[in-house]
Design a protein around this motif. Structure first.
Motif, short mmCIF file in Angstrom:
data_model
loop_
_atom_site.label_atom_id
_atom_site.label_comp_id
_atom_site.label_asym_id
_atom_site.label_seq_id
_atom_site.Cartn_x
_atom_site.Cartn_y
_atom_site.Cartn_z
N ALA A 96 -47.43 -29.66 23.45
CA ALA A 96 -46.26 -29.66 22.57
C ALA A 96 -46.20 -28.37 21.76
CB ALA A 96 -46.31 -30.85 21.61
N LYS B 266 -36.65 -26.02 20.65
CA LYS B 266 -35.36 -26.51 21.11
C LYS B 266 -34.23 -25.50 20.87
CE LYS B 266 -36.69 -30.58 22.52
NZ LYS B 266 -38.04 -30.10 22.82
N GLN C 13 -37.60 -32.23 17.57
CA GLN C 13 -38.91 -31.99 18.17
C GLN C 13 -39.95 -32.92 17.56
OE1 GLN C 13 -40.06 -30.40 20.66
NE2 GLN C 13 -42.21 -29.91 20.28
N LEU D 238 -39.55 -36.45 18.93
CA LEU D 238 -40.00 -36.58 20.32
C LEU D 238 -41.53 -36.58 20.41
CD1 LEU D 238 -37.41 -34.23 22.06
CD2 LEU D 238 -37.51 -36.73 22.21
N ASN E 157 -43.48 -33.39 25.65
CA ASN E 157 -42.81 -34.34 24.77
C ASN E 157 -41.31 -34.41 25.00
OD1 ASN E 157 -43.26 -31.65 22.91
ND2 ASN E 157 -41.24 -32.53 22.58
N ASP E 158 -40.79 -33.66 25.98
CA ASP E 158 -39.34 -33.54 26.16
C ASP E 158 -38.71 -34.66 26.98
OD1 ASP E 158 -39.17 -31.22 24.67
OD2 ASP E 158 -39.51 -29.92 26.39
N CYS E 159 -39.49 -35.64 27.38
CA CYS E 159 -38.97 -36.69 28.27
C CYS E 159 -39.07 -38.05 27.60
CB CYS E 159 -39.74 -36.67 29.59
SG CYS E 159 -39.11 -37.86 30.79
N GLU F 112 -35.05 -34.81 30.95
CA GLU F 112 -35.65 -34.22 29.78
C GLU F 112 -34.56 -33.82 28.77
OE1 GLU F 112 -39.35 -31.62 30.93
OE2 GLU F 112 -37.74 -31.22 32.35
N VAL F 113 -34.95 -33.68 27.52
CA VAL F 113 -34.04 -33.20 26.49
C VAL F 113 -34.03 -31.68 26.56
CG1 VAL F 113 -33.54 -33.10 24.03
CG2 VAL F 113 -34.53 -35.18 25.03
N GLU F 114 -32.91 -31.13 27.01
CA GLU F 114 -32.83 -29.67 27.16
C GLU F 114 -31.65 -29.07 26.39
OE1 GLU F 114 -33.03 -28.34 31.16
OE2 GLU F 114 -35.14 -28.90 31.32
#
Length: 204
Positions: free
Chosen positions: A11, A20, A36, A39, A108-110, A186-188
């Motif tokens: 992370a 982000k 962030q 997450l 941690n992005d998912c 994922e959070v993009e």
């Protein structure tokens, strides 16, 4: 056969303006940093009974708030090793395999990655040398390994849509048995905020 498995969460430290970046226009630097945090906190709270050890690897020095939460949830906090993403993952996996039979690396992005997904990855490692959790954009959200070879991490164009197929080809070159789990997102970018809201994750 029972395997001892360690879980490794990579992370970014909570630094406004440095996490982000694609979400900063929509959320601002502080809002992107708050996301962030949410997450990472969510990942730290995942039920992780399958794992002998759990490590939170931060990319930039100590973060007291994250460290306190991680330790309260039973995670050891470690600074990421030097190198590009591939070299960092290689070194983390190598260290993990010194004390357990297998390792699982996640980010941690998912937010769709849950305890059932982790359990499926652990089950796959009882039969395979490697397991991958594909991401919608062509890379992966999870990498599980029972062995390490530099070929798996060298000269990979991290962040592009070819990461997963290149990695699978490298696994075939090594002759390792591997499998793919279901594809996750994922959070993009801003387009993913609605999906987050549907999961109940909101910035209030």
């Amino acid at each position: 056969m029972s395997l001892s498995i360690s879980l490794h969460l990579l992370a970014h430290a909570l630094a406004p303006g440095q996490v982000k970046p694609r979400l900063i226009p929509a959320l601002g630097e502080d809002g992107a940093c708050d996301l962030q945090r949410l997450l990472v906190e969510r990942a730290l709270r995942l039920p992780v009974n399958d794992f002998q050890d759990r490590f939170l690897w931060l990319d930039e020095g100590p973060d007291e708030a994250l460290a306190a939460m991680a330790e309260a949830c039973g995670w050891a906090v470690v600074e990421q090793p030097a190198g590009d993403l591939g070299e960092r993952m290689r070194r983390i996996a190598t260290l993990g395999l010194c004390t357990t039979d297998a390792v699982i690396l996640i980010g941690n992005d998912c937010p769709a990655l849950d305890s059932d997904y982790l359990h499926a990855a652990c089950a796959a490692l009882h039969e395979r040398d490697a397991v991958l959790g594909p991401a919608e954009h062509g890379d992966f959200v999870l990498l599980g390994l029972r062995r390490v070879d530099p070929l798996l991490f060298e000269a990979i164009p991290w962040g592009c849509e070819d990461v997963l197929p290149i990695t699978c080809e490298r696994l075939r070159q090594l002759g390792w048995r591997h499998c793919l789990l279901p594809r996750l997102w994922e959070v993009e970018g801003p387009e993913d905020l609605l999906r987050l809201a549907e999961l109940g994750i909101r910035l209030d």
